[in-house]
Scaffold this motif. Structure first.
Motif, PDB file in Angstrom:
ATOM      1  N   VAL A 250      39.611  41.205  68.736  1.00 40.05           N
ATOM      2  CA  VAL A 250      40.574  40.112  68.852  1.00 40.05           C
ATOM      3  C   VAL A 250      40.997  39.671  67.453  1.00 40.05           C
ATOM      4  CG1 VAL A 250      40.984  37.786  69.748  1.00 40.05           C
ATOM      5  CG2 VAL A 250      39.515  39.378  71.020  1.00 40.05           C
ATOM      6  N   ARG A 251      42.249  39.384  67.308  1.00 35.93           N
ATOM      7  CA  ARG A 251      42.804  38.975  66.015  1.00 35.93           C
ATOM      8  C   ARG A 251      42.140  37.704  65.501  1.00 35.93           C
ATOM      9  NH1 ARG A 251      46.447  35.196  65.186  1.00 35.93           N
ATOM     10  NH2 ARG A 251      46.942  35.138  67.431  1.00 35.93           N
ATOM     11  N   GLY A 252      41.838  37.674  64.204  1.00 36.10           N
ATOM     12  CA  GLY A 252      41.158  36.538  63.619  1.00 36.10           C
ATOM     13  C   GLY A 252      42.091  35.565  62.915  1.00 36.10           C
ATOM     14  N   GLN A 253      41.492  34.552  62.326  1.00 39.33           N
ATOM     15  CA  GLN A 253      42.204  33.475  61.640  1.00 39.33           C
ATOM     16  C   GLN A 253      42.474  33.872  60.187  1.00 39.33           C
ATOM     17  OE1 GLN A 253      43.059  30.114  62.603  1.00 39.33           O
ATOM     18  NE2 GLN A 253      44.020  30.065  60.578  1.00 39.33           N
ATOM     19  N   THR A 254      43.725  33.740  59.745  1.00 46.12           N
ATOM     20  CA  THR A 254      44.058  33.938  58.337  1.00 46.12           C
ATOM     21  C   THR A 254      43.601  32.721  57.535  1.00 46.12           C
ATOM     22  OG1 THR A 254      45.955  35.350  58.808  1.00 46.12           O
ATOM     23  CG2 THR A 254      45.941  34.228  56.677  1.00 46.12           C
ATOM     24  N   LEU A 255      42.971  32.974  56.394  1.00 51.13           N
ATOM     25  CA  LEU A 255      42.445  31.911  55.549  1.00 51.13           C
ATOM     26  C   LEU A 255      43.125  31.934  54.185  1.00 51.13           C
ATOM     27  CD1 LEU A 255      38.654  32.339  56.406  1.00 51.13           C
ATOM     28  CD2 LEU A 255      40.275  30.720  57.405  1.00 51.13           C
ATOM     29  N   TRP A 256      42.930  30.846  53.442  1.00 55.29           N
ATOM     30  CA  TRP A 256      43.469  30.719  52.087  1.00 55.29           C
ATOM     31  C   TRP A 256      42.389  30.155  51.172  1.00 55.29           C
ATOM     32  CZ3 TRP A 256      48.373  32.272  50.745  1.00 55.29           C
ATOM     33  CH2 TRP A 256      49.256  32.540  51.799  1.00 55.29           C
ATOM     34  N   THR A 257      42.405  30.556  49.902  1.00 53.79           N
ATOM     35  CA  THR A 257      41.543  29.920  48.894  1.00 53.79           C
ATOM     36  C   THR A 257      42.337  29.771  47.607  1.00 53.79           C
ATOM     37  OG1 THR A 257      40.629  31.891  47.790  1.00 53.79           O
ATOM     38  CG2 THR A 257      39.572  31.186  49.841  1.00 53.79           C
ATOM     39  N   VAL A 258      41.787  28.984  46.698  1.00 48.40           N
ATOM     40  CA  VAL A 258      42.340  28.945  45.350  1.00 48.40           C
ATOM     41  C   VAL A 258      42.191  30.338  44.747  1.00 48.40           C
ATOM     42  CG1 VAL A 258      41.742  26.512  45.100  1.00 48.40           C
ATOM     43  CG2 VAL A 258      40.159  28.246  44.275  1.00 48.40           C
ATOM     44  N   PRO A 259      42.888  30.654  43.652  1.00 47.40           N
ATOM     45  CA  PRO A 259      42.782  31.992  43.061  1.00 47.40           C
ATOM     46  C   PRO A 259      41.331  32.393  42.813  1.00 47.40           C
ATOM     47  CG  PRO A 259      44.555  30.778  42.016  1.00 47.40           C
ATOM     48  CD  PRO A 259      43.854  29.808  42.925  1.00 47.40           C
ATOM     49  N   GLY A 260      41.043  33.675  43.047  1.00 53.89           N
ATOM     50  CA  GLY A 260      39.673  34.173  42.942  1.00 53.89           C
ATOM     51  C   GLY A 260      39.248  34.538  41.548  1.00 53.89           C
ATOM     52  N   LYS A 261      40.081  34.243  40.544  1.00 56.77           N
ATOM     53  CA  LYS A 261      39.724  34.525  39.157  1.00 56.77           C
ATOM     54  C   LYS A 261      40.505  33.577  38.262  1.00 56.77           C
ATOM     55  CE  LYS A 261      43.165  38.252  38.966  1.00 56.77           C
ATOM     56  NZ  LYS A 261      43.374  39.698  38.769  1.00 56.77           N
ATOM     57  N   GLY A 262      40.151  33.534  36.968  1.00 59.32           N
ATOM     58  CA  GLY A 262      40.853  32.690  36.020  1.00 59.32           C
ATOM     59  C   GLY A 262      42.342  33.011  35.968  1.00 59.32           C
ATOM     60  N   ARG A 263      43.161  32.024  35.672  1.00 59.53           N
ATOM     61  CA  ARG A 263      44.612  32.176  35.771  1.00 59.53           C
ATOM     62  C   ARG A 263      45.213  32.915  34.583  1.00 59.53           C
ATOM     63  NH1 ARG A 263      46.348  28.598  39.878  1.00 59.53           N
ATOM     64  NH2 ARG A 263      48.510  28.776  39.229  1.00 59.53           N
ATOM     65  N   SER A 264      44.553  32.887  33.424  1.00 56.23           N
ATOM     66  CA  SER A 264      45.113  33.488  32.222  1.00 56.23           C
ATOM     67  C   SER A 264      44.460  34.837  31.948  1.00 56.23           C
ATOM     68  CB  SER A 264      44.911  32.555  31.019  1.00 56.23           C
ATOM     69  OG  SER A 264      45.138  33.231  29.799  1.00 56.23           O
ATOM     70  N   ALA A 265      45.265  35.895  31.847  1.00 53.58           N
ATOM     71  CA  ALA A 265      44.721  37.220  31.561  1.00 53.58           C
ATOM     72  C   ALA A 265      44.050  37.247  30.199  1.00 53.58           C
ATOM     73  CB  ALA A 265      45.836  38.266  31.627  1.00 53.58           C
ATOM     74  N   ALA A 266      44.629  36.563  29.206  1.00 53.56           N
ATOM     75  CA  ALA A 266      44.045  36.545  27.864  1.00 53.56           C
ATOM     76  C   ALA A 266      42.686  35.854  27.870  1.00 53.56           C
ATOM     77  CB  ALA A 266      44.992  35.853  26.894  1.00 53.56           C
ATOM     78  N   LEU A 267      42.595  34.731  28.583  1.00 54.61           N
ATOM     79  CA  LEU A 267      41.322  34.013  28.633  1.00 54.61           C
ATOM     80  C   LEU A 267      40.288  34.794  29.440  1.00 54.61           C
ATOM     81  CD1 LEU A 267      42.585  30.336  29.079  1.00 54.61           C
ATOM     82  CD2 LEU A 267      41.742  31.437  27.000  1.00 54.61           C
ATOM     83  N   ARG A 268      40.737  35.502  30.501  1.00 51.79           N
ATOM     84  CA  ARG A 268      39.788  36.333  31.254  1.00 51.79           C
ATOM     85  C   ARG A 268      39.237  37.438  30.358  1.00 51.79           C
ATOM     86  NH1 ARG A 268      43.875  36.250  35.275  1.00 51.79           N
ATOM     87  NH2 ARG A 268      44.246  38.478  34.964  1.00 51.79           N
ATOM     88  N   TRP A 269      40.115  38.029  29.529  1.00 49.64           N
ATOM     89  CA  TRP A 269      39.662  39.072  28.607  1.00 49.64           C
ATOM     90  C   TRP A 269      38.654  38.507  27.611  1.00 49.64           C
ATOM     91  CZ3 TRP A 269      39.912  39.331  23.308  1.00 49.64           C
ATOM     92  CH2 TRP A 269      39.532  40.558  22.744  1.00 49.64           C
ATOM     93  N   ALA A 270      38.939  37.301  27.091  1.00 41.33           N
ATOM     94  CA  ALA A 270      38.018  36.682  26.129  1.00 41.33           C
ATOM     95  C   ALA A 270      36.678  36.397  26.776  1.00 41.33           C
ATOM     96  CB  ALA A 270      38.633  35.397  25.580  1.00 41.33           C
ATOM     97  N   ALA A 271      36.686  35.945  28.033  1.00 38.61           N
ATOM     98  CA  ALA A 271      35.428  35.648  28.723  1.00 38.61           C
ATOM     99  C   ALA A 271      34.617  36.926  28.939  1.00 38.61           C
ATOM    100  CB  ALA A 271      35.716  34.959  30.054  1.00 38.61           C
ATOM    101  N   ARG A 272      35.293  38.020  29.311  1.00 38.80           N
ATOM    102  CA  ARG A 272      34.574  39.277  29.503  1.00 38.80           C
ATOM    103  C   ARG A 272      34.035  39.816  28.181  1.00 38.80           C
ATOM    104  NH1 ARG A 272      38.948  40.195  33.036  1.00 38.80           N
ATOM    105  NH2 ARG A 272      40.008  41.466  31.468  1.00 38.80           N
ATOM    106  N   TRP A 273      34.813  39.663  27.104  1.00 39.25           N
ATOM    107  CA  TRP A 273      34.382  40.131  25.792  1.00 39.25           C
ATOM    108  C   TRP A 273      33.152  39.362  25.327  1.00 39.25           C
ATOM    109  CZ3 TRP A 273      33.906  37.724  21.041  1.00 39.25           C
ATOM    110  CH2 TRP A 273      33.697  38.580  19.949  1.00 39.25           C
ATOM    111  N   ALA A 274      33.156  38.023  25.548  1.00 39.71           N
ATOM    112  CA  ALA A 274      32.022  37.211  25.114  1.00 39.71           C
ATOM    113  C   ALA A 274      30.776  37.499  25.926  1.00 39.71           C
ATOM    114  CB  ALA A 274      32.370  35.723  25.213  1.00 39.71           C
ATOM    115  N   ASP A 275      30.938  38.065  27.120  1.00 42.24           N
ATOM    116  CA  ASP A 275      29.796  38.305  27.996  1.00 42.24           C
ATOM    117  C   ASP A 275      29.117  39.638  27.705  1.00 42.24           C
ATOM    118  OD1 ASP A 275      28.185  37.365  30.125  1.00 42.24           O
ATOM    119  OD2 ASP A 275      29.195  38.742  31.497  1.00 42.24           O
ATOM    120  N   ARG A 276      29.647  40.413  26.754  1.00 38.15           N
ATOM    121  CA  ARG A 276      29.056  41.721  26.452  1.00 38.15           C
ATOM    122  C   ARG A 276      27.743  41.572  25.693  1.00 38.15           C
ATOM    123  NH1 ARG A 276      34.571  44.758  24.331  1.00 38.15           N
ATOM    124  NH2 ARG A 276      35.586  44.889  26.361  1.00 38.15           N
TER     125      ARG A 276
END
Length: 520
Positions: A494-520
């Motif tokens: 049976v068809r289910g309910q469509t859901l919504w959430t806030v974005p699943g990751k940081g909004r800025s690609a540059a800041l996401r890159w910086a966060a991943r770089w700092a986590d190395r």
């Protein structure tokens, strides 16, 4: 005051944030067969009501059990008779309906398509005893301008404080993903994380501590991952902002009575004042549910209970799940007690007092609500008597505290915040003590249940349940309720309910890159 939730074009269903994440439910036919599955939903809070709604709308035969006399769970309300003879509605206290609560709002739209019952508070001021005061009324909603605007406008978080912070340690705030945020930060407390990044003390009290204590927990007890997730949901990850709505009438009248009528109209059998004492699998399929000493067989069950109730039911249901799952449920913890005090005062507080004020440095007092500013019932009492209806919250009270003394101290702390209340006769007062909120302790993420259990016939929902999405508090309850229903509906095609959430990751690609770089 205008209604903030009035439907606006197609985007209104999931809010103004164009980056909100759509989560389709399982595909299938529109409805179950006429003689289709029967499901027991155990728990009548937000999670249980969400599950019951999604199932009943698709033709599933639903029986909902609620041990209390009213629906709503931690947002339930009940009538009381005041000393002046008036009837009022008492509850377990204030709750904020943020615009990024997409799935909870979707539930409420079943009975109020424009969300006209909700009112937007114009501000969410935060006040420290030392005199510092922050406001979110003028802070931009869209990241990164929201963070920059907060720094520019805040008297407690200055540009100098920003320079002093440790950017490498703070980068996890900028790229929050689930479950990665738990893998990185579940082993440290919210308090220690803020110390690690050198978050300024005054701003910590006025902003982050208010967030952490909304979990009814001391920041030294709360997992930093949960706090950082909150920061993403309300500030850096969403453009919905930090201003929120409140119901224009008490919870039962505004929300749950209309939803109960909607559910019964879809064939749901509502059993209030009915505690479920056992749920056991049945050989050959289905589950047996024991309530009031009677047994009924269902094809599946949704356990939408608070932490203590889930522990108790699983302990009493010896064949439910497997040993490892039962052990994890048994280790779940409940947050410390909290106190809600409601006062009906003979005289009104000053006209410039906000509808809701967060506080810090005033002992156990965490916030003050002036209910006649936004709730119709309180406004009518105030107009008739010339008085005010105030609500005081004290979160994370020591378990062994003298309750009478704590109640008295809370009122004394109110006098320090609003001096005009000192000496005013209290027409009536009600104190509610509860200790049934989930605790998200340091290192506790692995023990938290998921929607699925070892038995495909039994699913779990509630604000303690793990999800792969960035949701929290009431929105986590609604989301997991719908997810529980989707899990069962998917099994039955049976068809289910469509859901919504806030974005699943940081909004800025540059800041996401910086966060991943700092986590190395």
């Amino acid at each position: 005051m205008t209604s903030p939730g009035r439907a606006r074009s197609g985007a209104a269903r999931h809010g103004r944030d164009r980056r909100a994440q759509r989560l389709p439910g399982p595909p299938g036919r529109d409805r179950a067969a006429a003689d289709g599955p029967a499901v027991a939903v155990v728990g009548g809070g937000i999670a249980g009501l969400s599950a019951a709604t999604a199932l009943a709308e698709r033709g599933v035969r639903v029986t909902l059990y609620e041990r209390g006399g009213e629906l709503g769970g931690r947002l339930a309300g009940w009538p009381v008779r005041l000393a002046d003879g008036a009837t009022a509605t008492m509850s377990r206290g204030f709750h904020a309906f943020f615009p990024q609560y997409y799935n909870l709002r979707g539930l409420l739209r079943r009975v109020d398509p424009g969300l006209d019952v909700l009112r937007r508070l114009p501000d969410y001021p935060l006040h420290h005893r030392a005199g510092a005061r922050d406001s979110f009324a003028r802070v931009p909603r869209t990241p990164p301008w929201s963070a920059l605007g907060f720094v520019a406008l805040s008297p407690t978080f200055t540009w100098r404080d920003l320079v002093r912070m440790r950017p490498g340690a703070a980068l996890p705030l900028l790229d929050v993903r689930v479950p990665r945020v738990y893998e990185r930060l579940d082993g440290i407390s919210a308090h220690d994380f803020l110390s690690r990044i050198r978050f300024p003390e005054a701003a910590r009290h006025l902003a982050f501590e208010v967030f952490s204590r909304s979990f009814f927990a001391d920041p030294r007890e709360l997992s930093a991952a949960e706090l950082v997730l909150m920061f993403h949901i309300y500030f850096l990850g969403s453009s919905e902002g930090l201003l929120f709505d409140v119901p224009a009438e008490p919870f039962p009248q505004a929300l749950w009575h209309p939803l109960a009528r909607y559910l019964t109209g879809h064939g749901v059998r509502l059993c209030t004042d009915t505690a479920v004492t056992g749920v056991e699998p049945v050989a050959g399929g289905g589950v047996r549910v024991v309530a009031r000493g009677e047994e009924r067989r269902f094809d599946a069950a949704v356990l939408a209970l608070d932490t203590g109730g889930l522990r108790q039911l699983v302990a009493a249901s010896g064949e439910l799940g497997d040993a490892a799952w039962r052990a994890r449920i048994g280790r779940l913890r409940t947050a410390p007690p909290f106190l809600v005090s409601r006062l009906w005062l003979e005289r009104r507080v000053r006209a410039d007092r906000p509808g809701f004020l967060g506080t810090s440095g005033f002992g156990s007092l965490d916030n003050v609500s002036v209910l006649e500013r936004w709730e119709g019932e309180a406004a009518r009492w105030s107009a008739r008597t010339g008085g005010s209806v105030l609500e005081l919250h004290a979160y994370a009270v020591a378990p062994g505290a003298d309750r009478v003394r704590e109640q008295r101290r809370l009122v004394e702390q109110l006098h320090a915040v609003y001096p005009e209340t000192r000496g005013v006769r209290i027409v009536d007062r009600r104190h509610e003590w509860r200790a049934d909120c989930p605790l998200f302790p340091v290192g506790g993420f692995g023990d938290r249940p998921t929607v699925r259990t070892p038995d495909p016939r039994v699913v779990v929902a509630g604000d303690a349940v793990r999800t792969p999405f960035p949701v929290a508090l009431m929105e986590r309850a609604a989301t997991t309720g719908f997810l529980a229903a989707n899990t069962l509906l998917g099994r039955w095609g049976v068809r289910g309910q469509t859901l919504w959430t806030v974005p699943g990751k940081g909004r800025s690609a540059a800041l996401r890159w910086a966060a991943r770089w700092a986590d190395r």
